[in-house]
Design an enzyme around this catalytic site. Sequence first.
Site, PDB file in Angstrom:
ATOM      1  N   ASP A 233      31.234  42.136  46.082  1.00 52.97           N
ATOM      2  CA  ASP A 233      30.320  41.531  45.066  1.00 52.97           C
ATOM      3  C   ASP A 233      28.845  41.223  45.921  1.00 52.97           C
ATOM      4  O   ASP A 233      27.838  41.581  45.014  1.00 52.97           O
ATOM      5  CB  ASP A 233      30.649  40.356  44.448  1.00 52.97           C
ATOM      6  CG  ASP A 233      32.253  40.763  43.506  1.00 52.97           C
ATOM      7  OD1 ASP A 233      32.986  39.757  43.439  1.00 52.97           O
ATOM      8  OD2 ASP A 233      32.299  41.938  42.879  1.00 52.97           O
TER       9      ASP A 233
ATOM     10  N   ASP B 136      31.035  47.994  46.265  1.00 58.16           N
ATOM     11  CA  ASP B 136      31.728  47.598  44.871  1.00 58.16           C
ATOM     12  C   ASP B 136      31.116  48.690  43.946  1.00 58.16           C
ATOM     13  O   ASP B 136      30.165  48.939  43.861  1.00 58.16           O
ATOM     14  CB  ASP B 136      31.239  46.341  44.595  1.00 58.16           C
ATOM     15  CG  ASP B 136      31.721  45.817  43.173  1.00 58.16           C
ATOM     16  OD1 ASP B 136      31.590  44.460  42.915  1.00 58.16           O
ATOM     17  OD2 ASP B 136      32.278  46.726  42.505  1.00 58.16           O
TER      18      ASP B 136
ATOM     19  N   ILE C 287      31.197  49.475  40.997  1.00 57.05           N
ATOM     20  CA  ILE C 287      30.665  49.142  39.809  1.00 57.05           C
ATOM     21  C   ILE C 287      30.656  47.512  39.558  1.00 57.05           C
ATOM     22  O   ILE C 287      31.706  46.762  39.388  1.00 57.05           O
ATOM     23  CB  ILE C 287      31.277  49.684  38.374  1.00 57.05           C
ATOM     24  CG1 ILE C 287      31.491  51.119  38.442  1.00 57.05           C
ATOM     25  CG2 ILE C 287      30.388  49.100  37.423  1.00 57.05           C
ATOM     26  CD1 ILE C 287      31.882  51.518  37.119  1.00 57.05           C
ATOM     27  N   ASP C 288      29.468  46.598  40.214  1.00 61.94           N
ATOM     28  CA  ASP C 288      29.566  45.284  40.097  1.00 61.94           C
ATOM     29  C   ASP C 288      29.142  44.879  38.507  1.00 61.94           C
ATOM     30  O   ASP C 288      27.850  45.477  38.534  1.00 61.94           O
ATOM     31  CB  ASP C 288      28.687  44.896  41.140  1.00 61.94           C
ATOM     32  CG  ASP C 288      28.664  43.276  41.281  1.00 61.94           C
ATOM     33  OD1 ASP C 288      29.993  42.677  41.478  1.00 61.94           O
ATOM     34  OD2 ASP C 288      27.760  42.511  41.049  1.00 61.94           O
TER      35      ASP C 288
ATOM     36  N   THR D 150      31.421  45.410  35.883  1.00 65.44           N
ATOM     37  CA  THR D 150      32.439  46.258  35.346  1.00 65.44           C
ATOM     38  C   THR D 150      32.410  45.981  33.844  1.00 65.44           C
ATOM     39  O   THR D 150      32.710  46.790  32.985  1.00 65.44           O
ATOM     40  CB  THR D 150      33.860  46.280  36.055  1.00 65.44           C
ATOM     41  OG1 THR D 150      33.848  46.612  37.466  1.00 65.44           O
ATOM     42  CG2 THR D 150      34.723  46.982  35.406  1.00 65.44           C
TER      43      THR D 150
ATOM     44  N   GLU E 122      36.507  47.347  46.402  1.00 72.79           N
ATOM     45  CA  GLU E 122      37.098  46.714  45.330  1.00 72.79           C
ATOM     46  C   GLU E 122      38.234  46.977  44.898  1.00 72.79           C
ATOM     47  O   GLU E 122      39.307  46.601  44.557  1.00 72.79           O
ATOM     48  CB  GLU E 122      36.172  46.389  44.258  1.00 72.79           C
ATOM     49  CG  GLU E 122      36.824  45.547  42.841  1.00 72.79           C
ATOM     50  CD  GLU E 122      35.817  44.958  41.844  1.00 72.79           C
ATOM     51  OE1 GLU E 122      34.614  45.314  42.154  1.00 72.79           O
ATOM     52  OE2 GLU E 122      36.173  44.196  41.165  1.00 72.79           O
TER      53      GLU E 122
HETATM   54  C1  LIP Z   1      31.860  40.577  38.718  1.00 70.95           C
HETATM   55  C2  LIP Z   1      30.815  39.632  39.476  1.00 70.95           C
HETATM   56  C3  LIP Z   1      30.287  38.531  38.629  1.00 70.95           C
HETATM   57  C4  LIP Z   1      31.606  37.560  38.196  1.00 70.95           C
HETATM   58  C5  LIP Z   1      32.700  38.433  37.485  1.00 70.95           C
HETATM   59  C6  LIP Z   1      33.016  39.671  38.418  1.00 70.95           C
HETATM   60  P1  LIP Z   1      32.913  42.854  39.154  1.00 70.95           P
HETATM   61  O1  LIP Z   1      32.482  41.475  39.683  1.00 70.95           O
HETATM   62  O2  LIP Z   1      29.773  40.596  39.939  1.00 70.95           O
HETATM   63  O3  LIP Z   1      29.343  37.903  39.294  1.00 70.95           O
HETATM   64  O4  LIP Z   1      30.979  36.440  37.474  1.00 70.95           O
HETATM   65  O5  LIP Z   1      33.624  37.598  37.089  1.00 70.95           O
HETATM   66  O6  LIP Z   1      33.850  39.135  39.368  1.00 70.95           O
HETATM   67  O7  LIP Z   1      34.629  42.641  38.792  1.00 70.95           O
HETATM   68  O8  LIP Z   1      32.269  43.507  37.983  1.00 70.95           O
HETATM   69  O9  LIP Z   1      32.793  43.795  40.525  1.00 70.95           O
END
Ligand code: LIP
Length: 282
Positions: free
Chosen positions: A213, A86, A88-89, A91, A71
């Site tokens: 993601d 990723d 931190i999914d 974030t 990412e």
């Molecule tokens: C997130 C996704 C989530 C989405 C957020 C964001 P990140 O990824 O996991 O489903 O709704 O907008 O994209 O940016 O935290 O890695």
Amino acid sequence: MDCTALSLRRVAERVTLEAAEYLRDLPRPDVVAVSTKSSPTDVVSAADTAVEALLRHRLAELCPGDAVVGEEDGGAADTDTIWLVDPIDGTVNYVHGLPWYAVSVGAVRCGVPVAGAVAEPVSGRLWSAAVGAGATCDGRPLRVSAISDVALSVLGTGFSYRSQRRVGQARLVAALLPRVGDVRRTGSAALDMCSVAAGWLDAYLEHGTNWWDWAAAAVIAREAGAVVRVPGPPGAQPPDEEARTYSSSDIAGLGADAVFAAAPGIAADLAALARACGAAAV
Ligand code: LIP
């Protein structure tokens, strides 16, 4: 290195656990100190960058020569096995102190996710799967819910960082909300799909997420029995819908970048409802 899906799963488990432990010990950023990327709400912290650097370092040690696409630092998807990381999914949850985020590492071969792991720094849970080998959470087998009525289902979803995309997403969720049991927007695609695998959610549908993601969680959800549809690899000529859809094509037509995972008892009906509510035009 042995590149079977099981060996890829073991690597993903190892590096996500190490990264989750490292992240747990980092100071949480001040929410106003973080920088942003695609929009004012698309935040990135020093922790995101540091965790991705650790993941890249460990994958280079364990799987030298494999491409890593992340990412924060991107990368070229130019080897047989591609690692999607990723750091931190979730974030936004992380920088706000909301304890629902995870480190996600998926392995993709021929454009299709084949193994992956999702590790939660706060709870310590480790989710993982490999194609044909099942999905587990902390070693316990995962199975999706047995629900058969869309009107009683709990649907996970999410929204883009780009406000103009959110207009269509809001319209879709507004149309779906009276027709399902309830909706959850937790902020982590990876954990939403793991929740489908655990039966905590009955389905998940989101547009506009990135390969990293969902690459790991797509395998976890599918191996737990979910009907899963993911977009093709970015930039490549996507394989036909059947190849991208781990199951029958009756969940096609949801939109080019739709990610969908649902318990088999509602998948076709929910996909038909989502199409009727305009999913393809989000
Ligand atoms: C997130 C996704 C989530 C989405 C957020 C964001 P990140 O990824 O996991 O489903 O709704 O907008 O994209 O940016 O935290 O890695």
